[in-house]
Design a protein around this motif. Structure first.
Motif, PDB file in Angstrom:
ATOM      1  N   GLU A   1      13.905 -43.186-107.899  1.00 43.10           N
ATOM      2  CA  GLU A   1      14.786 -44.340-107.691  1.00 43.10           C
ATOM      3  C   GLU A   1      14.259 -45.573-108.419  1.00 43.10           C
ATOM      4  O   GLU A   1      15.019 -46.298-109.072  1.00 43.10           O
ATOM      5  CB  GLU A   1      14.901 -44.640-106.192  1.00 43.10           C
ATOM      6  CG  GLU A   1      15.724 -43.643-105.411  1.00 43.10           C
ATOM      7  CD  GLU A   1      15.735 -43.972-103.926  1.00 43.10           C
ATOM      8  OE1 GLU A   1      16.837 -44.152-103.381  1.00 43.10           O
ATOM      9  OE2 GLU A   1      14.642 -44.039-103.331  1.00 43.10           O
ATOM     10  N   ARG A   2      12.956 -45.811-108.334  1.00 42.85           N
ATOM     11  CA  ARG A   2      12.393 -46.983-108.999  1.00 42.85           C
ATOM     12  C   ARG A   2      12.486 -46.862-110.508  1.00 42.85           C
ATOM     13  O   ARG A   2      12.810 -47.825-111.206  1.00 42.85           O
ATOM     14  CB  ARG A   2      10.942 -47.191-108.556  1.00 42.85           C
ATOM     15  CG  ARG A   2      10.783 -47.400-107.047  1.00 42.85           C
ATOM     16  CD  ARG A   2       9.452 -48.029-106.710  1.00 42.85           C
ATOM     17  NE  ARG A   2       8.323 -47.289-107.241  1.00 42.85           N
ATOM     18  CZ  ARG A   2       7.756 -46.246-106.638  1.00 42.85           C
ATOM     19  NH1 ARG A   2       8.244 -45.825-105.468  1.00 42.85           N
ATOM     20  NH2 ARG A   2       6.718 -45.637-107.173  1.00 42.85           N
TER      21      ARG A   2
ATOM     22  N   ASP B   1      10.935 -46.315-101.367  1.00 43.43           N
ATOM     23  CA  ASP B   1      11.816 -45.780-102.407  1.00 43.43           C
ATOM     24  C   ASP B   1      11.062 -44.725-103.205  1.00 43.43           C
ATOM     25  O   ASP B   1       9.868 -44.868-103.484  1.00 43.43           O
ATOM     26  CB  ASP B   1      12.288 -46.900-103.337  1.00 43.43           C
ATOM     27  CG  ASP B   1      13.037 -47.995-102.586  1.00 43.43           C
ATOM     28  OD1 ASP B   1      13.765 -47.653-101.643  1.00 43.43           O
ATOM     29  OD2 ASP B   1      12.874 -49.176-102.935  1.00 43.43           O
TER      30      ASP B   1
ATOM     31  N   HIS C   1      17.131 -52.806 -99.369  1.00 46.33           N
ATOM     32  CA  HIS C   1      16.982 -52.051-100.619  1.00 46.33           C
ATOM     33  C   HIS C   1      17.115 -52.978-101.823  1.00 46.33           C
ATOM     34  O   HIS C   1      16.366 -52.865-102.807  1.00 46.33           O
ATOM     35  CB  HIS C   1      18.028 -50.938-100.694  1.00 46.33           C
ATOM     36  CG  HIS C   1      18.035 -50.218-102.006  1.00 46.33           C
ATOM     37  ND1 HIS C   1      18.913 -50.539-103.026  1.00 46.33           N
ATOM     38  CD2 HIS C   1      17.252 -49.221-102.481  1.00 46.33           C
ATOM     39  CE1 HIS C   1      18.671 -49.764-104.064  1.00 46.33           C
ATOM     40  NE2 HIS C   1      17.670 -48.951-103.761  1.00 46.33           N
TER      41      HIS C   1
END
Length: 966
Positions: A665-666, A661, A593
């Motif tokens: 989230e990004r 992702d 991640h």
């Protein structure tokens, strides 16, 4: 005995096994369901081809005791003593019965309750395990040893050799490994001694059969592993003597004598001393035909019977077996290097550095070690192989090579590699030790005094490499690894970087032809740039061109857009993405991640603070994650506290992020990152120009940003960060609309702090792009703020006329977006930001400020806009405009119901009017108005705290002379 000799070794073994089976008095199951038990190693069991689980170590120990008693009963007290010795637990007997019950269920799973057992039976107050002796590997081992001894006594050394070799192929490790109890330890010692003795007998047979020259390497290692066994030392001395190496044979005795004296305080025994004296008195044998049979060597060899008077042997001799060089001797020189690369190009500096260093290994005081570290696909292996071939003539004793598979999911175990190297160096398979430490010691012993080059490719880390390093001078080691933090004592570290443009073009020309590169020079440069100078990518692109002679380079370049580049850089099963994926798939979930998230920053490089913002963690935890990615060869070090992605690795990471992702989230990671950058820029503004109010007008970031010590540190940071900030804003505009507001905020603050520098004009393309992007996405507030940046004369050549047009245009979106009051925390600082950032645009500001105030209405920035507008009046010096605008501003202040601002406007208007009339010669207008008490600070809105009293110009008060604002 002659009959046994004629039958050969296999017949002897079968005969002995039949005798043992008959003595056991039990017939086993059908052949397809037969039991097999392993005691020469960890205790294991099979029924047919199906493995059985003998249970816990203590339960395995019970099984081993019963098996080694070969069907004879073992009493309960004997079993308790075998397992626990003199201190059994309180319920030892009950525990023992539980083990026996479980073993019965394992061996006879189909036995019905209360039915008598047929294999593990109760007998004489104890238990007996009735299985044929041939089911035990230890029985077959000891049987072969007995057979070999009989054959040697009969003079059949060849048959004995075959039996011993078969016996030593049986052990799968240390006998009874991991079993507790005194009985297991005694049996372990006994079986280990039998193994060592069998190895001595095997070497003795080899020497007697004339294989002394081939046996020296294995004997030297065996003697080093057992330095106190005098027979092993004697065998080594005989082999060396018969190979014509008398000095080494005498030196071996001297070394043994020193070891015995140091370890035991004793002298060598009678037989070893006698052998030494005889070797001193005899000339060394020499040549391949030197006799090595009984009677041909010094004392200690058995006398050969049946000789005639002329000394010739009349006794029938057994046929001499073909030598198995894979077991009793190495090839003369291992040559394991992969082939050199025919189209190798570039790397002249690295080759010029590495080759002389490796050639100097013969005269060095320690083994020469060099490490090549770099990104996957950067050409480390190609460089290492090329250099190894360039220096191989300086290593006459051979070259060893292994691919350690470090970046992958299953890196090679060092112990397995040592086994591979030992076999290549001539150690018989049966003579390879079990433990990694013993293998490493043997490996170093074999390399002592030899000149060998060792190439360790794709190392994972230092721990994988250290056991494979030689221990004595004369050897050299070349290691390649993706980890730049590979730490090996005394190693010469070489960082393999991507190729410069000239080298990359040379590699491209070496593959597709220099003529083709010369025909399209511009396209060739674009191609190697798109490949990021990565040799693997250049090779793949060149291979695609070479396979399609009619395709132009320009056509391939056009296909290498950012979205398609990784897909295009692939030929067959070889691809840039596949190379990167090897390292990525070896990461844990957390690091995977982090690898994806850190690529979202969009800067050429980033610091640990930026990494912490992207990962939403502390600086220390972020640094640990990034360093782990450096070790994995996926992120590169780039100066002090800075890291970077290679362009192609960054593409790969962002592609993975899109797949794994969520968009939320990004986006959250990118907003945290821009908060960090914006906060740092605002910190720089406060330090460089502490009287400015811009930091209070822009959105307040959640992040504290980077710590900057003082104004000098802030200027230095801005100077270094200029290209990184530019790249970050570019990527944010590409990611619009999510990051558009953050990008314009950053541009506003950055433009303000650069307003007095030559770099300010660098921002004009970004600002224009921001205007276009904001209009395209119908983002009125962002459009207004970006237009006001274009209104700064420093960003163009039209100066005030253009500034006025841009500022008026910026108000139209502001009018359109005016709505109900919003909080000071979330309000877009549309027109309010312009006066704070444009001290030099006063004429334009005087024309547009009232409209801006009206557009703002009751919005939180109204007060501040009024104050800055008034400040512009004070410095304009044109009385008619001042009076007109002052009236409008005062009306706006009354509408805002801001008593503090109204008082400040009146005060400043009087000061402006007085200054204007004084300059134009107009008469004073009535008695002076009393100036209201200014608020804390200078009253001009600049934020400085140097109010030292106003000075008079005519009958109007002016701004304090100590104010730092113009």
């Amino acid at each position: 005995m002659a009959s046994r000799q004629g039958q050969g070794s296999e017949g002897a073994v079968r005969g002995d096994a039949d005798e043992l089976k008959g003595a056991a008095g039990a017939s086993g199951p059908d052949r397809g369901d037969r039991f097999r038990f392993q005691l020469l190693g960890p205790v294991r069991a099979w029924r047919g081809d199906r493995p059985l689980n003998p249970g816990s170590p203590q339960q395995r120990a019970v099984l081993a005791v019963l098996l080694l008693h070969a069907g004879r009963p073992v009493s309960v007290p004997q079993l308790v003593d075998a397992l626990w010795g003199e201190q059994p637990p309180p319920r030892a007997v009950g525990t023992l019965r539980t083990y026996v019950s479980r073993l019965r269920g394992l061996l006879e799973p189909d036995r019905k309750p209360r039915q008598h057992a047929h294999l593990l039976v109760s007998s004489g107050g104890g238990y007996a395990l009735r299985v044929p002796g041939e089911t035990l590997d230890s029985t077959g081992f000891e049987t072969r040893l007995v057979t070999a001894r009989r054959l040697r006594e009969a003079g059949d050394s060849a048959g004995a050799y075959e039996q011993l070799r078969g016996a030593l192929a049986l052990p799968a490790g240390v006998a009874l490994a991991g079993l507790p109890g005194p009985y297991a330890q005694r049996q372990r010692d006994r079986l280990t001694e039998l193994c060592v003795t069998a190895q001595e007998e095997l070497f003795d047979c080899v020497v007697e059969l004339g294989g002394h020259a081939e046996a020296i390497a294995g004997l030297r290692a065996f003697a080093a592993e057992h330095p106190l066994r005098e027979r092993a030392q004697a065998l080594l001395m005989r082999a060396l003597h018969r190979a014509g190496r008398q000095a080494e044979a005498l030196a071996a005795y001297a070394a043994t004598r020193r070891t015995l004296h140091a370890e035991l305080g004793a002298e060598p025994g009678h037989e070893l001393r006698a052998l030494y004296e005889e070797l001193r008195a005899r000339p060394a044998d020499s040549g391949p035909g030197a006799r090595s049979g009984p009677g041909a060597g010094p004392a200690g060899d058995r006398a050969r019977p049946d000789r005639t008077g002329d000394g010739r042997d009349r006794r029938p001799r057994p046929p001499r077996p073909a030598r198995d060089t894979s077991r009793i001797g190495p090839p003369p020189v291992p040559a394991q290097l992969p082939p050199d690369i025919a189209d190798f190009a570039g790397r002249a500096e690295a080759v010029a550095h590495l080759a002389p260093a490796l050639r100097g290994a013969a005269g060095a005081r320690a083994p020469v070690v060099a490490t090549l570290s770099g990104l996957g696909g950067v050409g480390k292996t190609a460089l290492a192989v090329h250099v190894a071939h360039a220096v191989r003539a300086h290593f006459p004793d051979g070259q060893l090579y292994v691919d350690l598979q470090g970046p992958g999911l299953a890196p090679e175990d060092s112990s397995a590699v040592l086994t591979h190297f030992l076999r290549a160096l001539g150690v018989a398979e049966s003579a390879v030790p079990d433990g990694p430490a013993q293998k490493a010691a043997l490996y170093r012993s074999l390399l002592s005094g030899r000149e060998v080059l060792v190439l360790l490719d794709n190392a994972r880390d230092s721990a994988q490499v250290r056991p494979l390093l030689p221990g004595a001078p004369g050897c050299a080691v070349l290691v390649t690894s993706r980890a730049r933090t590979l730490a090996l004592p005394g190693a010469d570290r070489v960082d393999v970087e991507v190729m410069a443009e000239g080298e990359a073009l040379g590699l491209l020309g070496a593959i597709v032809g220099a003529e083709r590169v010369a025909a399209e020079p511009a396209a060739a440069r674009e191609l190697v740039t798109a490949c990021g100078g990565l040799p693997l990518a250049v090779r793949i692109a060149a291979a695609r061109l070479a396979s399609r002679p009619g395709r132009s380079m320009a056509d391939l370049v056009a296909r290498l857009s950012e979205e398609r580049r990784l897909d295009e850089l692939r030929v067959g099963d070889v691809g840039v993405e596949a190379t990167f994926r090897v390292g990525y798939e070896a990461l844990g979930p957390g690091l995977a991640h982090a690898f994806r998230a850190l690529a979202l920053c969009g800067m050429p490089s980033f610091c640990r603070g930026a990494a912490a913002a992207l990962l939403d963690t502390t600086d220390d935890e972020a640094e640990a994650a990034v360093e782990a990615l450096v070790d994995a060869g996926l992120v590169e070090l780039h100066g002090e506290d800075r890291y970077r992605y290679h362009d192609l690795v960054g593409l790969f990471a962002r592609r993975l992020g899109e797949r794994h992702d969520s968009p939320w989230e990004r986006s959250a990671a990118q907003h945290r990152f821009f908060d960090y950058v914006l906060a740092t820029v605002l910190t720089a503004v406060r330090l460089i120009e502490p009287h400015r109010v811009l930091p209070d007008l822009l959105r307040r970031p959640d992040s504290p940003g980077r710590t900057l010590a003082d104004a000098d540190a802030a200027r230095e940071w801005l100077h270094d960060a200029h290209p990184r900030l530019y790249a970050a804003v570019e990527r944010a505009l590409d990611a619009a609309p999510g990051l558009l507001g953050s990008a314009v905020d950053l541009l506003t603050a950055w433009s303000h702090v650069l307003s007095s520098t030559a770099r300010h004009r660098d921002l004009e393309p970004l600002v224009r792009r921001a205007v276009d992007t904001a209009r395209r996405h119908d983002d009125d507030p962002a459009t207004a703020r970006a237009l006001r940046l274009l209104g700064t004369p420093h960003l163009g050549t039209e100066r005030y006329a253009r500034a006025e047009r841009a500022l008026r245009e910026s108000l139209r979106p502001a009018h359109a977006s005016a709505g109900p009051p919003v909080s000071a925390r979330t309000a877009a600082p549309e027109p309010a930001a312009a006066p704070a950032a444009m001290d030099r645009e006063r004429p334009a500001l005087l024309k547009v400020a009232p409209d801006g105030i009206s557009a703002l209405g009751r919005r939180a920035e109204g007060d501040r806009l009024l104050a800055h507008t008034a400040r512009a009046y004070v410095t304009s010096g044109r009385s008619s405009e001042v009076d007109e605008a002052s009236t409008e501003v005062s009306s706006a202040a009354q509408e805002l119901r801001s008593e503090g601002t109204l008082g400040r406007i009146r005060y400043l208007s009087q000061a402006a009017g007085g200054r204007a009339r004084l300059g134009s010669g107009e008469p004073e207008r009535g008695p002076p108005l009393p100036a209201p008490a200014p608020p804390p600070g200078c009253g001009c809105g600049c934020g400085c705290a140097h109010m030292e009293g106003a000075v008079s110009v005519g009958r109007a008060a002016t701004l304090p002379g100590s104010c730092k604002e113009p």
